[in-house]
Motif scaffolding. Structure first.
Motif, PDB file in Angstrom:
ATOM      1  N   ALA A 226       0.831  -1.199   0.000  1.00 15.99           N
ATOM      2  CA  ALA A 226       0.000   0.000   0.000  1.00 15.99           C
ATOM      3  C   ALA A 226       0.867   1.252   0.000  1.00 15.99           C
ATOM      4  O   ALA A 226       1.957   1.276   0.585  1.00 15.99           O
ATOM      5  CB  ALA A 226      -0.913   0.001   1.228  1.00 15.99           C
ATOM      6  N   THR A 227       0.374   2.285  -0.667  1.00 12.88           N
ATOM      7  CA  THR A 227       1.031   3.578  -0.611  1.00 12.88           C
ATOM      8  C   THR A 227       0.703   4.257   0.720  1.00 12.88           C
ATOM      9  O   THR A 227      -0.122   3.774   1.495  1.00 12.88           O
ATOM     10  CB  THR A 227       0.573   4.462  -1.771  1.00 12.88           C
ATOM     11  OG1 THR A 227      -0.837   4.706  -1.644  1.00 12.88           O
ATOM     12  CG2 THR A 227       0.837   3.782  -3.110  1.00 12.88           C
ATOM     13  N   TRP A 229      -0.911   7.051   1.232  1.00 15.78           N
ATOM     14  CA  TRP A 229      -2.305   7.464   1.262  1.00 15.78           C
ATOM     15  C   TRP A 229      -3.229   6.263   1.469  1.00 15.78           C
ATOM     16  O   TRP A 229      -4.223   6.357   2.178  1.00 15.78           O
ATOM     17  CB  TRP A 229      -2.682   8.178  -0.019  1.00 15.78           C
ATOM     18  CG  TRP A 229      -4.165   8.281  -0.222  1.00 15.78           C
ATOM     19  CD1 TRP A 229      -4.914   7.762  -1.230  1.00 15.78           C
ATOM     20  CD2 TRP A 229      -5.101   8.948   0.648  1.00 15.78           C
ATOM     21  NE1 TRP A 229      -6.240   8.052  -1.055  1.00 15.78           N
ATOM     22  CE2 TRP A 229      -6.390   8.777   0.087  1.00 15.78           C
ATOM     23  CE3 TRP A 229      -4.975   9.667   1.833  1.00 15.78           C
ATOM     24  CZ2 TRP A 229      -7.532   9.291   0.668  1.00 15.78           C
ATOM     25  CZ3 TRP A 229      -6.121  10.183   2.427  1.00 15.78           C
ATOM     26  CH2 TRP A 229      -7.370   9.997   1.854  1.00 15.78           C
ATOM     27  N   GLU A 230      -2.920   5.121   0.874  1.00 15.11           N
ATOM     28  CA  GLU A 230      -3.744   3.924   1.077  1.00 15.11           C
ATOM     29  C   GLU A 230      -3.667   3.451   2.522  1.00 15.11           C
ATOM     30  O   GLU A 230      -4.660   2.956   3.069  1.00 15.11           O
ATOM     31  CB  GLU A 230      -3.298   2.822   0.120  1.00 15.11           C
ATOM     32  CG  GLU A 230      -3.660   3.104  -1.333  1.00 15.11           C
ATOM     33  CD  GLU A 230      -3.063   2.097  -2.293  1.00 15.11           C
ATOM     34  OE1 GLU A 230      -3.615   1.929  -3.395  1.00 15.11           O
ATOM     35  OE2 GLU A 230      -2.028   1.477  -1.938  1.00 15.11           O
ATOM     36  N   ARG A 233      -5.983   5.783   4.316  1.00 11.66           N
ATOM     37  CA  ARG A 233      -7.383   5.535   3.975  1.00 11.66           C
ATOM     38  C   ARG A 233      -7.894   4.221   4.546  1.00 11.66           C
ATOM     39  O   ARG A 233      -9.045   4.144   5.006  1.00 11.66           O
ATOM     40  CB  ARG A 233      -7.546   5.535   2.450  1.00 11.66           C
ATOM     41  CG  ARG A 233      -8.964   5.308   1.977  1.00 11.66           C
ATOM     42  CD  ARG A 233      -9.070   5.572   0.476  1.00 11.66           C
ATOM     43  NE  ARG A 233      -8.145   4.749  -0.279  1.00 11.66           N
ATOM     44  CZ  ARG A 233      -8.427   3.493  -0.686  1.00 11.66           C
ATOM     45  NH1 ARG A 233      -9.587   2.953  -0.388  1.00 11.66           N
ATOM     46  NH2 ARG A 233      -7.544   2.823  -1.394  1.00 11.66           N
ATOM     47  N   MET A 234      -7.054   3.172   4.568  1.00 15.05           N
ATOM     48  CA  MET A 234      -7.533   1.858   4.984  1.00 15.05           C
ATOM     49  C   MET A 234      -7.277   1.547   6.448  1.00 15.05           C
ATOM     50  O   MET A 234      -7.964   0.708   7.033  1.00 15.05           O
ATOM     51  CB  MET A 234      -6.879   0.779   4.116  1.00 15.05           C
ATOM     52  CG  MET A 234      -7.273   0.841   2.652  1.00 15.05           C
ATOM     53  SD  MET A 234      -6.631  -0.538   1.671  1.00 15.05           S
ATOM     54  CE  MET A 234      -4.853  -0.276   1.844  1.00 15.05           C
TER      55      MET A 234
END
Length: 336
Positions: A226-227, A229-230, A233-234
């Motif tokens: 995951a980046t 930002w991911e 977000r997650m």
């Protein structure tokens, strides 16, 4: 093999460990004196809080009933506030509208910015920048309301002409952002000022919530590719959703009850304007602050009646926030 040998080879039955005096007392529900004192103080504090809330509600309801019983207008829908005439006529329609609209504007502006600042401080900002920025935010939270009001009246209001002109030129066709070139002492200006005032509160609480995200959640997301930002977000946002809602409700509580800053910036009148840019309107707290000293005994009862409505609105907002948090608790990363 004879019977005596069989009895010898069998393992003796397990015996219960000796029970101490403390265990016996705990089994009987007894506790230490310190525990009993702490339990009594905690329970008493909770009961005292409920008693204080009930006393406030009872006082407001009693004084409000004295005023509303003599009101010649509809208290909920009237667009005037004349408590000095006979018979008195007053209503809260304009005050309720102004309080809700200014608070909604403040929340729409402040919450996204506050959450973004909190995420920046916890997951993006270099270490050498976190402390100075956090210090400035904490300092903004400690600024008195009257200072914000003076700043709004002397600095913010004169600078709003350009923004109001732009909104009128491009969005004036909506009616909400039409401007008649009057002084920018309007609901939008009040909402912007309230957004600046509640921004530090929402940012500080959200920042502390985001700091509590389990490190292994973020590391697991990064390990899966995951980046950043991911990951936010997650992992971060689902975990901190309830905390952000709580922080927003704290900010909304201040916006609903803000007095001096609104009274300094707003040009009040008892009319509901379709445009957010035209001067006028009012809020519960502003109306109470501006009229209380000059009001008669009956006028103060009428102001207390409007305060009761604000009290009920605040309770409803807090109850709704708790319901939202309870409803979304099972989806929060805190229970993972």
């Amino acid at each position: 093999m004879d019977i005596s040998t069989q009895k010898t080879d069998q393992a003796p039955p397990p015996t219960a460990p000796p029970t101490t005096t403390e265990q016996k007392r705990a089994a009987r529900g007894a506790t230490r004196p310190g525990d009993r004192i702490f339990l009594g103080l905690s329970r008493g504090s909770g009961i005292l809080l409920l008693a204080v809330m009930a006393a406030i509600a009872g006082f407001l309801a009693y004084r409000a009933s004295l005023a509303i019983s003599k009101d010649d207008a509809n208290f909920l829908t009237a667009f005037e506030w004349n408590t000095g005439v006979v018979p008195p006529k007053f209503g809260i329609a304009v005050l309720a509208f102004g309080t809700v609209v200014s608070s909604v504007i403040a929340m729409v502006l402040a919450v996204p910015i506050a959450v973004a600042i909190a995420l920046f401080l916890t997951h993006y900002a270099p270490r050498r920048l976190r402390s100075p920025i956090s210090y400035v935010i904490d300092l903004l939270a400690a600024v008195p309301s009257i200072v914000y009001g003076l700043w709004g009246a002397l600095i913010l209001v004169p600078q709003m002409d350009g923004l109001f002109g732009w909104l009128d030129e491009y969005l004036g066709w909506t009616g909400i952002f039409s401007w008649d070139q009057g002084a920018p002492r309007s609901m939008l200006t009040v909402g912007i000022l309230l957004a600046i005032m509640i921004l530090p509160i929402i940012t500080n609480v959200s920042r502390e919530v985001f700091r509590q995200v389990p490190q292994m959640h973020e590391e697991a997301a990064l390990a899966l590719g995951a980046t950043r930002w991911e990951v936010v977000r997650m992992s971060v946002l689902p975990f901190g959703r309830s905390g952000v809602i709580s922080a927003s409700m704290l900010g909304l509580g201040r916006a609903l009850g803000e007095t001096m800053a609104v009274a300094t910036v707003l040009s009040p009148d008892f009319d509901i304007h379709a445009s957010l840019l035209n001067p006028g309107g009012g809020t519960f707290a502003q109306n109470i602050a501006s009229k209380f000293n000059e009001a008669s005994e009956f006028g103060r009862d009428a102001l207390i009646a409007s305060g009761l409505v604000l009290f009920v609105i605040t309770l409803l907002v807090n109850g709704a926030a708790r319901a939202i948090i309870a409803r979304r608790k099972e989806y929060s990363g805190a229970n993972a």
